[in-house]
Design an enzyme around this catalytic site. Structure first.
Site, PDB file in Angstrom:
ATOM      1  N   GLU A 196       0.891  -1.157   0.018  1.00 56.82           N
ATOM      2  CA  GLU A 196      -0.083   0.002   0.269  1.00 56.82           C
ATOM      3  C   GLU A 196       0.690   1.279   0.105  1.00 56.82           C
ATOM      4  O   GLU A 196       0.256   2.331   0.420  1.00 56.82           O
ATOM      5  CB  GLU A 196      -0.906  -0.136   1.318  1.00 56.82           C
ATOM      6  CG  GLU A 196      -1.847  -1.177   1.508  1.00 56.82           C
ATOM      7  CD  GLU A 196      -2.719  -1.476   0.331  1.00 56.82           C
ATOM      8  OE1 GLU A 196      -2.766  -0.538  -0.677  1.00 56.82           O
ATOM      9  OE2 GLU A 196      -3.619  -2.186   0.170  1.00 56.82           O
ATOM     10  N   HIS A 232      -2.678   2.181   8.432  1.00 62.03           N
ATOM     11  CA  HIS A 232      -3.993   1.516   7.837  1.00 62.03           C
ATOM     12  C   HIS A 232      -4.403   0.178   8.664  1.00 62.03           C
ATOM     13  O   HIS A 232      -3.231  -0.716   8.920  1.00 62.03           O
ATOM     14  CB  HIS A 232      -3.605   0.888   6.234  1.00 62.03           C
ATOM     15  CG  HIS A 232      -4.287  -0.277   5.840  1.00 62.03           C
ATOM     16  ND1 HIS A 232      -5.761  -0.094   5.570  1.00 62.03           N
ATOM     17  CD2 HIS A 232      -3.979  -1.421   5.240  1.00 62.03           C
ATOM     18  CE1 HIS A 232      -6.443  -1.106   5.039  1.00 62.03           C
ATOM     19  NE2 HIS A 232      -5.381  -1.851   4.630  1.00 62.03           N
ATOM     20  N   HIS A 247      -7.021  -3.047   9.856  1.00 61.60           N
ATOM     21  CA  HIS A 247      -8.167  -4.131   9.363  1.00 61.60           C
ATOM     22  C   HIS A 247      -9.152  -3.890  10.595  1.00 61.60           C
ATOM     23  O   HIS A 247      -9.227  -4.833  11.391  1.00 61.60           O
ATOM     24  CB  HIS A 247      -7.828  -5.504   9.050  1.00 61.60           C
ATOM     25  CG  HIS A 247      -6.905  -5.311   7.814  1.00 61.60           C
ATOM     26  ND1 HIS A 247      -6.667  -6.552   7.052  1.00 61.60           N
ATOM     27  CD2 HIS A 247      -6.746  -4.443   6.895  1.00 61.60           C
ATOM     28  CE1 HIS A 247      -6.034  -6.162   6.080  1.00 61.60           C
ATOM     29  NE2 HIS A 247      -6.170  -4.808   5.962  1.00 61.60           N
ATOM     30  N   GLU A 301     -17.995  11.960  22.360  1.00 64.68           N
ATOM     31  CA  GLU A 301     -16.658  12.758  21.844  1.00 64.68           C
ATOM     32  C   GLU A 301     -16.074  12.792  20.380  1.00 64.68           C
ATOM     33  O   GLU A 301     -15.122  13.309  19.949  1.00 64.68           O
ATOM     34  CB  GLU A 301     -15.298  12.254  22.866  1.00 64.68           C
ATOM     35  CG  GLU A 301     -15.826  12.457  24.255  1.00 64.68           C
ATOM     36  CD  GLU A 301     -14.874  12.857  25.191  1.00 64.68           C
ATOM     37  OE1 GLU A 301     -13.449  12.596  24.999  1.00 64.68           O
ATOM     38  OE2 GLU A 301     -14.885  13.452  26.086  1.00 64.68           O
ATOM     39  N   HIS A 351     -12.843  -3.745   3.911  1.00 61.58           N
ATOM     40  CA  HIS A 351     -11.444  -3.834   3.756  1.00 61.58           C
ATOM     41  C   HIS A 351     -10.805  -3.306   5.210  1.00 61.58           C
ATOM     42  O   HIS A 351      -9.955  -4.064   5.907  1.00 61.58           O
ATOM     43  CB  HIS A 351     -10.532  -3.177   2.664  1.00 61.58           C
ATOM     44  CG  HIS A 351      -9.253  -3.429   2.595  1.00 61.58           C
ATOM     45  ND1 HIS A 351      -8.539  -3.775   1.293  1.00 61.58           N
ATOM     46  CD2 HIS A 351      -8.248  -3.482   3.579  1.00 61.58           C
ATOM     47  CE1 HIS A 351      -7.342  -3.834   1.733  1.00 61.58           C
ATOM     48  NE2 HIS A 351      -6.978  -3.760   3.163  1.00 61.58           N
TER      49      HIS A 351
HETATM   50  P1  13P Z   1       1.109  -5.521   3.103  1.00 62.75           P
HETATM   51  O1  13P Z   1       1.475  -6.770   3.864  1.00 62.75           O
HETATM   52  O2  13P Z   1       1.711  -5.475   1.834  1.00 62.75           O
HETATM   53  O3  13P Z   1       1.452  -4.369   3.995  1.00 62.75           O
HETATM   54  O4  13P Z   1      -0.360  -5.499   2.854  1.00 62.75           O
HETATM   55  C1  13P Z   1      -1.367  -5.783   3.664  1.00 62.75           C
HETATM   56  C2  13P Z   1      -2.692  -4.911   3.711  1.00 62.75           C
HETATM   57  O5  13P Z   1      -3.316  -4.763   4.434  1.00 62.75           O
HETATM   58  C3  13P Z   1      -3.052  -4.764   2.168  1.00 62.75           C
HETATM   59  O6  13P Z   1      -4.142  -3.492   2.188  1.00 62.75           O
HETATM   60 ZN    ZN Z   2      -5.319  -3.827   4.327  1.00 58.78          ZN
END
Ligand code: 13P
Ligand code: ZN
Length: 272
Positions: free
Chosen positions: A115, A139, A141, A169, A210
């Site tokens: 990413e 980023h 999940h 909040e 995602h």
């Molecule tokens: P990477 O292991 O390449 O960082 O990918 C993980 C991910 O969350 C892709 O969206």
């Molecule tokens: Zn991801």
């Protein structure tokens, strides 16, 4: 000075551990990047060893000459603190903003996160709109936010309003709201362009089905932002599990009062 003795490396590694503990980083899920300050990179100059230049896959001229601390592609957040030199790297951006080279880390081989285009395009936007203050892109999940992308319309206004309503909040922590990217193939320039457009306006961008991107000035604020939004989503998931309809909630006028009391400006676009 050694990279791993610096405050930025310690902060980065602690944040990776915290994300793992939260359950947002199954396998290699998620990635983290930090725009290193000039003074910080100068302090570790003797610990750097530049490799070959590679294409980023997008153009980030606004980041020419910058250095970033980044998680490696396919690396597990769970392992970051155990062996940071295997999981992480420092990259340098060339003068054109088209290429990067690894100058530290990934000692057993590998490349920065897949990413990287999204991280760097978000950094480029945030560096500009925050006057250089924002340095962290994260980023994760985030389980509950992802769950909501299956049952709520994929609309900035709906997600902003719902997340604001579920914890008093929230509007103070993310007064600009939340952007939503529809499902797209991850890892490329197209999703990076879509996400960085939202980052012009928001500090949070949700990737449908995602995960979530957050931007902030430092590790505490960026982790705190992700945590606050995801906790709010968790409350909404619990609420919807008990009843499809809320009996009462925070009203538009309540939000206006909150904005006054906390001296934040909340866009009327989310209050009507
Ligand atoms: P990477 O292991 O390449 O960082 O990918 C993980 C991910 O969350 C892709 O969206
Ligand atoms: Zn991801």
């Amino acid at each position: 000075m050694k990279v791993l003795d610096t405050g930025f490396a310690k902060g980065f590694i602690r944040m990776a551990d915290d994300g793992w503990i939260k359950g947002w980083h199954e396998r290699n899920g998620g990635n983290l990047s930090y725009r290193i300050k000039n003074t910080e990179i100068e302090a570790v100059e003797d610990d750097l060893c530049p490799g070959e230049w590679h294409e980023i896959g997008t153009d980030v001229p606004g980041l020419a000459g910058e250095f970033f601390f980044v998680t490696g592609s396919g690396k597990f957040f769970r392992n970051v603190s155990i062996d940071p030199e295997d999981s992480l790297c420092i990259i340098e951006i060339d003068d054109s903003g088209k290429k990067y080279r690894i100058v530290w880390g990934l000692k057993n081989g590998g490349r920065p996160t897949s990413e990287l285009p999204s991280h760097l395009m978000n950094h480029e936007v945030k560096k500009r709109v925050s006057g250089g203050k924002h340095r962290v892109i994260y980023h994760a999940h985030t389980t509950n936010i992802i769950a909501l992308t299956f049952v709520l319309p994929l609309d900035d206004k709906v997600f902003t309003r719902e997340l604001w309503e579920m914890a008093t909040e929230c509007p103070v922590v993310f007064p600009q709201g939340v952007g939503v990217v529809p499902w797209m193939v991850p890892g490329g320039k197209e999703i990076a362009v879509a996400t960085s457009k939202l980052m012009e306006k928001y500090d949070l961008a949700i990737w449908a089905h995602h995960g979530t991107f957050a931007s902030g000035e430092d590790f505490d604020l960026t982790f705190g932002l992700m945590h606050t939004a995801e906790k709010s989503a968790e409350i909404l998931v619990k609420t919807l599990s008990m009843s499809p309809k809320k009996l009462q909630t925070i009203t538009s006028d309540n939000f206006r009062d909150l904005a006054k009391a906390f001296n934040v400006s909340l866009s009327e676009e989310f209050l009507n």
